[in-house]
Design a protein around this motif. Structure first.
Motif, PDB file in Angstrom:
ATOM      1  N   GLN A  67       1.230   6.208   1.100  1.00  0.00           N
ATOM      2  CA  GLN A  67       1.042   4.834   0.625  1.00  0.00           C
ATOM      3  C   GLN A  67       0.023   4.787  -0.516  1.00  0.00           C
ATOM      4  N   LYS A 127       1.184   5.929  -4.126  1.00  0.00           N
ATOM      5  CA  LYS A 127       2.392   5.276  -4.619  1.00  0.00           C
ATOM      6  C   LYS A 127       2.413   5.093  -6.139  1.00  0.00           C
ATOM      7  N   LEU A 167       8.339   6.830  -1.167  1.00  0.00           N
ATOM      8  CA  LEU A 167       7.787   5.746  -0.356  1.00  0.00           C
ATOM      9  C   LEU A 167       8.831   4.664  -0.102  1.00  0.00           C
TER      10      LEU A 167
END
Length: 322
Positions: free
Chosen positions: A280, A283, A292
């Protein structure tokens, strides 16, 4: 709590459902022939389902105010539509499909070899409604999760946060004592298996409920390594055959085995959540961003994937290969 702080949930579920499908696809002959395959199976099985119960508990904690302010009947009605009704419809559909396929002798031989058979009687209907020794073994998760929600939504209205965990632990201890010690030789475990699973994973769920603040603090301070490292160290030391058998097979002592079970539940889940959080946070990188998106889509559809992976990806594929 900002919404982005929980985006790792879908990522963790996406990683987790991959492990579930992967583990359920292992063939017995490969696990017996290849040592590494057998060990990979044991390691994945040590935490792959507990991950979803722990995350469900964390999400319950996240939405605690909303749940306490809603009517109990409304909450249960919603979960019944999401979980119990799909469970019933799926089970009935599988019964009809298996009944039809059993008319073909060659296919019937394969199905019976994998434990699939149909029976139309009142006792079979009760077994289906109560998830007693289900034909599709993976379906226990959906039934169990529904009843854990039903129990939790009632308890959190009356018990303080810390008392909820204590209650779950004490109840699990009492059930374990009676089933595994006092009445061990007098119980048909196939009949009470779903009850035992519900009690055990309700404890796991309640621990997830209490873990959320710690998980969020760890992620917010960038200390995901502390969540990932215990699992990696455990796997590395398990290269030793003796340690591997103690952690992943059996010590010969029921209480110690349970301690190792819960140990793997937590470090395995921590590993997946830690990896999900790092993905996360990365990203902004093009490749990771694409990855992701796909993992999050899989995570958001993990229930559907779980429901259908066994008949389509596992049993169906094995029938084709056979």
């Amino acid at each position: 709590m900002e919404k982005e702080n929980l985006e790792w949930c879908d990522l963790a579920k996406g990683i987790g459902i991959f492990h579930v499908v992967f583990a359920h696809s292992f063939l017995d002959e490969y696990m017996e022939t290849y040592i590494l395959v057998g060990r990979a199976y044991k390691i994945i099985y040590s935490f792959h389902m507990s991950l979803f119960f722990l995350i469900a508990g964390m999400l319950c904690r996240y939405h605690i105010t909303k749940y306490r302010n809603q009517a109990y009947s409304a909450l249960i009605g919603k979960k019944m539509k999401q979980l119990y009704v799909p469970y019933l419809l799926y089970s009935l559909m599988i019964q009809c499909v298996i009944f039809t396929l059993e008319r073909v002798p060659r296919v019937a031989e394969i199905l019976h070899g994998k434990g699939y058979h149909t029976e139309f009687s009142f006792s079979a209907l009760i077994s289906l409604v109560a998830c007693i020794d289900p034909m599709d073994k993976h379906i226990w998760f959906i039934f169990t999760l529904f009843f854990i929600y039903a129990i939790t939504y009632r308890l959190i209205r009356y018990l303080p946060k810390k008392s909820y965990l204590v209650f779950s632990l004490v109840f699990y201890g009492i059930v374990s004592y009676f089933l595994e010690y006092k009445y061990r030789t007098r119980i048909n475990y196939a009949k009470v298996d779903i009850f035992v699973r519900t009690v055990k994973f309700h404890l796991v769920y309640s621990m997830g409920y209490h873990m959320l603040p710690w998980v969020q603090k760890t992620i917010a301070t960038g200390k995901e390594v502390s969540m990932i490292l215990p699992f990696i160290v455990t796997i590395l030391v398990s290269i030793n055959d003796t340690i591997y058998r103690i952690i992943f097979v059996s010590t010969g002592y029921a209480l110690l085995d349970k301690c190792f079970d819960f140990y793997m539940y937590f470090i395995g889940t921590g590993f997946v959540i830690g990896i999900a959080s790092l993905i996360q946070k990365g990203k902004e990188h093009f490749v990771i961003d694409k990855l992701l998106v796909w993992i999050r889509k899989i995570g958001k559809n993990s229930f559907t994937i779980y429901l259908w992976h066994q008949p389509i990806l596992v049993t169906g594929a094995s029938m084709v290969c056979y």
